[in-house]
Write a protein that holds these residues in place. Structure first.
Motif, PDB file in Angstrom:
ATOM      1  N   ALA A  17       0.831  -1.199   0.000  1.00  0.00           N
ATOM      2  CA  ALA A  17       0.000   0.000   0.000  1.00  0.00           C
ATOM      3  C   ALA A  17       0.874   1.260   0.000  1.00  0.00           C
ATOM      4  CB  ALA A  17      -0.936   0.007   1.212  1.00  0.00           C
ATOM      5  N   MET A  19       3.903   1.498  -1.119  1.00  0.00           N
ATOM      6  CA  MET A  19       4.517   1.630  -2.436  1.00  0.00           C
ATOM      7  C   MET A  19       3.530   2.308  -3.394  1.00  0.00           C
ATOM      8  SD  MET A  19       5.473  -1.128  -5.280  1.00  0.00           S
ATOM      9  CE  MET A  19       6.728  -2.195  -4.628  1.00  0.00           C
ATOM     10  N   GLY A  20       2.256   1.953  -3.263  1.00  0.00           N
ATOM     11  CA  GLY A  20       1.217   2.583  -4.080  1.00  0.00           C
ATOM     12  C   GLY A  20       1.109   4.076  -3.803  1.00  0.00           C
ATOM     13  N   LEU A  24       2.053   7.004  -6.539  1.00  0.00           N
ATOM     14  CA  LEU A  24       1.069   7.982  -6.986  1.00  0.00           C
ATOM     15  C   LEU A  24       1.570   9.402  -6.743  1.00  0.00           C
ATOM     16  CD1 LEU A  24      -2.270   6.325  -5.806  1.00  0.00           C
ATOM     17  CD2 LEU A  24      -1.601   6.806  -8.167  1.00  0.00           C
ATOM     18  N   ALA A  26       4.675  10.376  -6.346  1.00  0.00           N
ATOM     19  CA  ALA A  26       5.850  10.664  -7.174  1.00  0.00           C
ATOM     20  C   ALA A  26       5.400  11.104  -8.566  1.00  0.00           C
ATOM     21  CB  ALA A  26       6.756   9.441  -7.272  1.00  0.00           C
ATOM     22  N   GLY A  27       4.284  10.514  -9.011  1.00  0.00           N
ATOM     23  CA  GLY A  27       3.763  10.869 -10.329  1.00  0.00           C
ATOM     24  C   GLY A  27       2.866  12.094 -10.303  1.00  0.00           C
ATOM     25  N   ASP A  39      -7.972   5.855  -5.529  1.00  0.00           N
ATOM     26  CA  ASP A  39      -7.037   5.211  -6.457  1.00  0.00           C
ATOM     27  C   ASP A  39      -6.489   3.898  -5.911  1.00  0.00           C
ATOM     28  OD1 ASP A  39      -7.343   7.075  -8.390  1.00  0.00           O
ATOM     29  OD2 ASP A  39      -5.353   7.962  -8.235  1.00  0.00           O
ATOM     30  N   LEU A  40      -6.318   3.845  -4.603  1.00  0.00           N
ATOM     31  CA  LEU A  40      -5.677   2.666  -4.022  1.00  0.00           C
ATOM     32  C   LEU A  40      -6.682   1.652  -3.498  1.00  0.00           C
ATOM     33  CD1 LEU A  40      -2.841   4.562  -2.156  1.00  0.00           C
ATOM     34  CD2 LEU A  40      -2.571   3.114  -4.169  1.00  0.00           C
ATOM     35  N   ARG A  82      11.101  11.754  -1.937  1.00  0.00           N
ATOM     36  CA  ARG A  82      11.371  11.571  -3.368  1.00  0.00           C
ATOM     37  C   ARG A  82      12.705  10.862  -3.566  1.00  0.00           C
ATOM     38  NH1 ARG A  82       8.924  13.236  -7.931  1.00  0.00           N
ATOM     39  NH2 ARG A  82       7.365  14.409  -6.760  1.00  0.00           N
ATOM     40  N   PHE A  85      12.316   7.238  -2.589  1.00  0.00           N
ATOM     41  CA  PHE A  85      11.549   6.500  -3.592  1.00  0.00           C
ATOM     42  C   PHE A  85      12.415   6.218  -4.817  1.00  0.00           C
ATOM     43  CE2 PHE A  85       8.395   6.234  -7.119  1.00  0.00           C
ATOM     44  CZ  PHE A  85       7.740   5.097  -6.681  1.00  0.00           C
TER      45      PHE A  85
ATOM     46  N   MET B   1      -9.842   4.676  -7.943  1.00  0.00           N
ATOM     47  CA  MET B   1     -10.612   3.798  -8.811  1.00  0.00           C
ATOM     48  C   MET B   1      -9.714   3.105  -9.826  1.00  0.00           C
ATOM     49  SD  MET B   1     -13.608   4.321  -7.695  1.00  0.00           S
ATOM     50  CE  MET B   1     -14.355   5.515  -6.600  1.00  0.00           C
ATOM     51  N   SER B   2      -8.718   3.834 -10.329  1.00  0.00           N
ATOM     52  CA  SER B   2      -7.895   3.270 -11.395  1.00  0.00           C
ATOM     53  C   SER B   2      -7.230   1.994 -10.912  1.00  0.00           C
ATOM     54  CB  SER B   2      -6.834   4.260 -11.851  1.00  0.00           C
ATOM     55  OG  SER B   2      -5.737   4.245 -10.973  1.00  0.00           O
ATOM     56  N   LEU B   6      -2.345   0.333  -7.964  1.00  0.00           N
ATOM     57  CA  LEU B   6      -1.676  -0.627  -7.093  1.00  0.00           C
ATOM     58  C   LEU B   6      -1.648  -1.985  -7.769  1.00  0.00           C
ATOM     59  CD1 LEU B   6      -2.597  -0.928  -3.319  1.00  0.00           C
ATOM     60  CD2 LEU B   6      -0.391  -1.094  -4.426  1.00  0.00           C
ATOM     61  N   SER B 102       7.549   9.216 -14.598  1.00  0.00           N
ATOM     62  CA  SER B 102       6.978  10.333 -13.834  1.00  0.00           C
ATOM     63  C   SER B 102       8.039  11.068 -13.031  1.00  0.00           C
ATOM     64  CB  SER B 102       5.918   9.793 -12.859  1.00  0.00           C
ATOM     65  OG  SER B 102       6.523   8.997 -11.879  1.00  0.00           O
TER      66      SER B 102
END
Lengths: 109, 109
Positions: A17, A19-20, A24, A26-27, A39-40, A82, A85, B1-2, B6, B102
Protein backbone atom coordinates in the motif's frame (compact mmCIF):
# COMPACT_ATOMS: atom_id res chain seq x y z
CA UNK A 1 27.54 -14.13 2.53
CA UNK A 2 27.18 -12.21 -0.72
CA UNK A 3 25.79 -8.82 0.04
CA UNK A 4 24.15 -8.59 -3.36
CA UNK A 5 21.71 -11.35 -2.65
CA UNK A 6 19.14 -9.39 -0.69
CA UNK A 7 19.10 -5.72 -1.56
CA UNK A 8 18.32 -3.65 1.49
CA UNK A 9 14.98 -2.58 0.17
CA UNK A 10 13.46 0.25 2.19
CA UNK A 11 10.88 -1.52 4.36
CA UNK A 12 8.85 1.64 4.65
CA UNK A 13 8.32 1.81 0.92
CA UNK A 14 8.29 -1.90 0.13
CA UNK A 15 4.94 -2.55 1.82
CA UNK A 16 2.43 -2.72 -1.04
CA UNK A 17 0.00 0.00 0.00
CA UNK A 18 2.82 2.40 0.85
CA UNK A 19 4.52 1.63 -2.44
CA UNK A 20 1.22 2.58 -4.08
CA UNK A 21 1.01 5.85 -2.14
CA UNK A 22 4.61 6.77 -2.93
CA UNK A 23 4.18 5.88 -6.62
CA UNK A 24 1.07 7.98 -6.99
CA UNK A 25 2.59 10.97 -5.23
CA UNK A 26 5.85 10.66 -7.17
CA UNK A 27 3.76 10.87 -10.33
CA UNK A 28 0.99 13.18 -9.28
CA UNK A 29 2.68 15.79 -7.12
CA UNK A 30 -0.04 16.53 -4.60
CA UNK A 31 -3.10 14.42 -3.96
CA UNK A 32 -5.99 14.62 -1.55
CA UNK A 33 -6.80 11.93 0.97
CA UNK A 34 -9.90 10.97 -0.97
CA UNK A 35 -8.06 10.78 -4.28
CA UNK A 36 -5.49 8.44 -2.75
CA UNK A 37 -8.20 6.38 -1.10
CA UNK A 38 -10.07 6.07 -4.37
CA UNK A 39 -7.04 5.21 -6.46
CA UNK A 40 -5.68 2.67 -4.02
CA UNK A 41 -8.95 1.14 -2.90
CA UNK A 42 -7.97 1.38 0.75
CA UNK A 43 -10.21 2.01 3.72
CA UNK A 44 -9.95 5.32 5.58
CA UNK A 45 -8.29 3.67 8.56
CA UNK A 46 -5.81 1.72 6.51
CA UNK A 47 -4.81 4.71 4.40
CA UNK A 48 -4.46 6.88 7.52
CA UNK A 49 -2.11 4.42 9.18
CA UNK A 50 0.11 4.17 6.11
CA UNK A 51 0.18 7.95 5.63
CA UNK A 52 1.18 8.40 9.25
CA UNK A 53 3.99 5.87 8.86
CA UNK A 54 5.34 7.68 5.81
CA UNK A 55 4.92 11.06 7.48
CA UNK A 56 6.85 9.92 10.57
CA UNK A 57 9.64 8.70 8.30
CA UNK A 58 9.84 12.19 6.85
CA UNK A 59 8.79 10.98 3.40
CA UNK A 60 5.42 12.66 3.29
CA UNK A 61 4.09 16.15 3.91
CA UNK A 62 0.46 16.24 5.02
CA UNK A 63 -1.47 19.50 4.89
CA UNK A 64 -4.86 19.89 6.55
CA UNK A 65 -7.04 22.73 5.40
CA UNK A 66 -10.75 23.37 5.02
CA UNK A 67 -12.78 23.49 1.86
CA UNK A 68 -16.36 24.64 2.18
CA UNK A 69 -15.94 24.19 5.92
CA UNK A 70 -14.99 20.56 5.51
CA UNK A 71 -11.56 19.26 6.40
CA UNK A 72 -9.43 18.69 3.33
CA UNK A 73 -6.17 16.76 3.61
CA UNK A 74 -3.54 16.84 0.93
CA UNK A 75 -0.35 14.81 0.72
CA UNK A 76 2.85 15.23 -1.20
CA UNK A 77 6.33 13.75 -1.08
CA UNK A 78 9.04 15.63 0.77
CA UNK A 79 12.43 15.91 -0.93
CA UNK A 80 13.62 13.06 1.36
CA UNK A 81 10.63 11.00 0.29
CA UNK A 82 11.37 11.57 -3.37
CA UNK A 83 15.02 10.65 -2.87
CA UNK A 84 14.08 7.50 -0.95
CA UNK A 85 11.55 6.50 -3.59
CA UNK A 86 14.07 6.98 -6.37
CA UNK A 87 16.64 4.89 -4.49
CA UNK A 88 13.99 2.21 -4.01
CA UNK A 89 13.11 2.24 -7.70
CA UNK A 90 16.80 1.94 -8.56
CA UNK A 91 16.92 -1.20 -6.42
CA UNK A 92 13.82 -2.65 -8.02
CA UNK A 93 15.38 -1.99 -11.39
CA UNK A 94 18.48 -3.88 -10.31
CA UNK A 95 16.35 -6.82 -9.14
CA UNK A 96 14.54 -6.86 -12.47
CA UNK A 97 17.83 -6.63 -14.36
CA UNK A 98 19.29 -9.57 -12.46
CA UNK A 99 16.15 -11.64 -12.83
CA UNK A 100 16.11 -11.00 -16.55
CA UNK A 101 19.75 -11.96 -16.73
CA UNK A 102 19.14 -15.26 -14.99
CA UNK A 103 15.98 -16.22 -16.84
CA UNK A 104 16.04 -19.87 -17.86
CA UNK A 105 17.28 -20.04 -21.44
CA UNK A 106 15.02 -22.82 -22.74
CA UNK A 107 11.91 -21.89 -24.71
CA UNK A 108 9.86 -24.94 -23.74
CA UNK A 109 6.12 -25.35 -23.04
CA UNK B 1 -10.61 3.80 -8.81
CA UNK B 2 -7.89 3.27 -11.39
CA UNK B 3 -6.89 -0.34 -11.33
CA UNK B 4 -3.37 0.51 -12.44
CA UNK B 5 -2.51 2.35 -9.27
CA UNK B 6 -1.68 -0.63 -7.09
CA UNK B 7 -0.51 -3.62 -9.08
CA UNK B 8 -1.63 -6.83 -7.44
CA UNK B 9 1.87 -7.81 -6.44
CA UNK B 10 2.05 -11.39 -5.26
CA UNK B 11 2.21 -11.05 -1.47
CA UNK B 12 3.99 -14.34 -1.15
CA UNK B 13 6.90 -13.12 -3.23
CA UNK B 14 6.84 -9.45 -2.27
CA UNK B 15 8.04 -10.04 1.31
CA UNK B 16 11.75 -9.16 1.24
CA UNK B 17 13.26 -12.42 2.47
CA UNK B 18 11.03 -14.48 0.19
CA UNK B 19 11.86 -12.23 -2.74
CA UNK B 20 15.52 -12.97 -1.95
CA UNK B 21 14.90 -16.73 -1.85
CA UNK B 22 12.97 -16.68 -5.12
CA UNK B 23 15.62 -14.50 -6.82
CA UNK B 24 18.45 -16.76 -5.77
CA UNK B 25 16.65 -19.91 -6.84
CA UNK B 26 15.54 -18.36 -10.12
CA UNK B 27 19.18 -17.65 -10.83
CA UNK B 28 20.89 -20.59 -9.18
CA UNK B 29 18.65 -23.54 -9.98
CA UNK B 30 19.04 -25.63 -6.85
CA UNK B 31 20.50 -24.44 -3.56
CA UNK B 32 21.02 -26.03 -0.18
CA UNK B 33 19.48 -24.70 2.99
CA UNK B 34 22.87 -23.55 4.24
CA UNK B 35 23.72 -21.79 0.98
CA UNK B 36 20.45 -19.87 1.13
CA UNK B 37 20.98 -19.07 4.79
CA UNK B 38 24.48 -17.77 4.11
CA UNK B 39 23.53 -15.71 1.09
CA UNK B 40 20.50 -14.16 2.70
CA UNK B 41 21.85 -13.72 6.20
CA UNK B 42 18.73 -15.21 7.74
CA UNK B 43 18.48 -17.30 10.88
CA UNK B 44 17.60 -20.99 10.59
CA UNK B 45 14.15 -20.37 12.02
CA UNK B 46 13.39 -17.43 9.81
CA UNK B 47 14.56 -19.17 6.64
CA UNK B 48 12.57 -22.31 7.55
CA UNK B 49 9.37 -20.35 7.97
CA UNK B 50 9.76 -18.58 4.63
CA UNK B 51 10.64 -21.80 2.82
CA UNK B 52 7.58 -23.46 4.27
CA UNK B 53 5.38 -20.58 3.11
CA UNK B 54 6.75 -20.82 -0.42
CA UNK B 55 6.48 -24.61 -0.38
CA UNK B 56 2.83 -24.46 0.72
CA UNK B 57 2.14 -22.04 -2.12
CA UNK B 58 3.53 -24.61 -4.53
CA UNK B 59 6.40 -22.33 -5.54
CA UNK B 60 9.19 -24.34 -4.00
CA UNK B 61 10.30 -27.97 -4.07
CA UNK B 62 12.21 -29.05 -0.97
CA UNK B 63 14.23 -32.26 -1.03
CA UNK B 64 15.64 -33.80 2.12
CA UNK B 65 18.48 -36.27 1.78
CA UNK B 66 21.50 -37.29 3.78
CA UNK B 67 25.13 -36.46 3.13
CA UNK B 68 27.68 -38.21 5.29
CA UNK B 69 24.78 -39.20 7.54
CA UNK B 70 23.80 -35.59 8.05
CA UNK B 71 20.52 -34.20 6.79
CA UNK B 72 20.91 -32.15 3.65
CA UNK B 73 18.05 -30.02 2.38
CA UNK B 74 17.95 -28.62 -1.12
CA UNK B 75 15.44 -26.19 -2.58
CA UNK B 76 14.46 -25.31 -6.10
CA UNK B 77 11.61 -23.47 -7.79
CA UNK B 78 8.71 -25.47 -9.16
CA UNK B 79 7.45 -24.53 -12.63
CA UNK B 80 4.61 -22.66 -10.86
CA UNK B 81 7.15 -20.84 -8.75
CA UNK B 82 9.13 -19.81 -11.76
CA UNK B 83 6.02 -18.59 -13.54
CA UNK B 84 4.89 -16.63 -10.48
CA UNK B 85 8.32 -15.10 -10.06
CA UNK B 86 8.43 -14.03 -13.69
CA UNK B 87 4.97 -12.47 -13.41
CA UNK B 88 6.13 -10.66 -10.29
CA UNK B 89 9.26 -9.38 -12.04
CA UNK B 90 7.09 -8.17 -14.94
CA UNK B 91 5.08 -6.16 -12.43
CA UNK B 92 8.18 -4.69 -10.81
CA UNK B 93 9.41 -3.74 -14.25
CA UNK B 94 6.12 -1.96 -14.90
CA UNK B 95 6.42 -0.09 -11.59
CA UNK B 96 9.96 0.98 -12.47
CA UNK B 97 8.88 2.05 -15.96
CA UNK B 98 6.07 4.19 -14.58
CA UNK B 99 8.26 5.71 -11.89
CA UNK B 100 10.89 6.59 -14.48
CA UNK B 101 8.19 8.13 -16.65
CA UNK B 102 6.98 10.33 -13.83
CA UNK B 103 10.37 11.37 -12.52
CA UNK B 104 10.52 15.10 -11.82
CA UNK B 105 12.07 16.76 -14.84
CA UNK B 106 14.26 19.33 -13.12
CA UNK B 107 17.93 18.64 -12.51
CA UNK B 108 17.85 20.43 -9.11
CA UNK B 109 20.13 21.34 -6.20
Amino acid sequence: MSDDALPLLDKLIHERARMGIMSLLAGGGEMSFSELRGDLGLTDGNLSVHLKTLQKAGYLAVTKTYRKRRPHTTCSLTPEGRTAFEAYIDQLEEIVRRARGSRAPEGGS
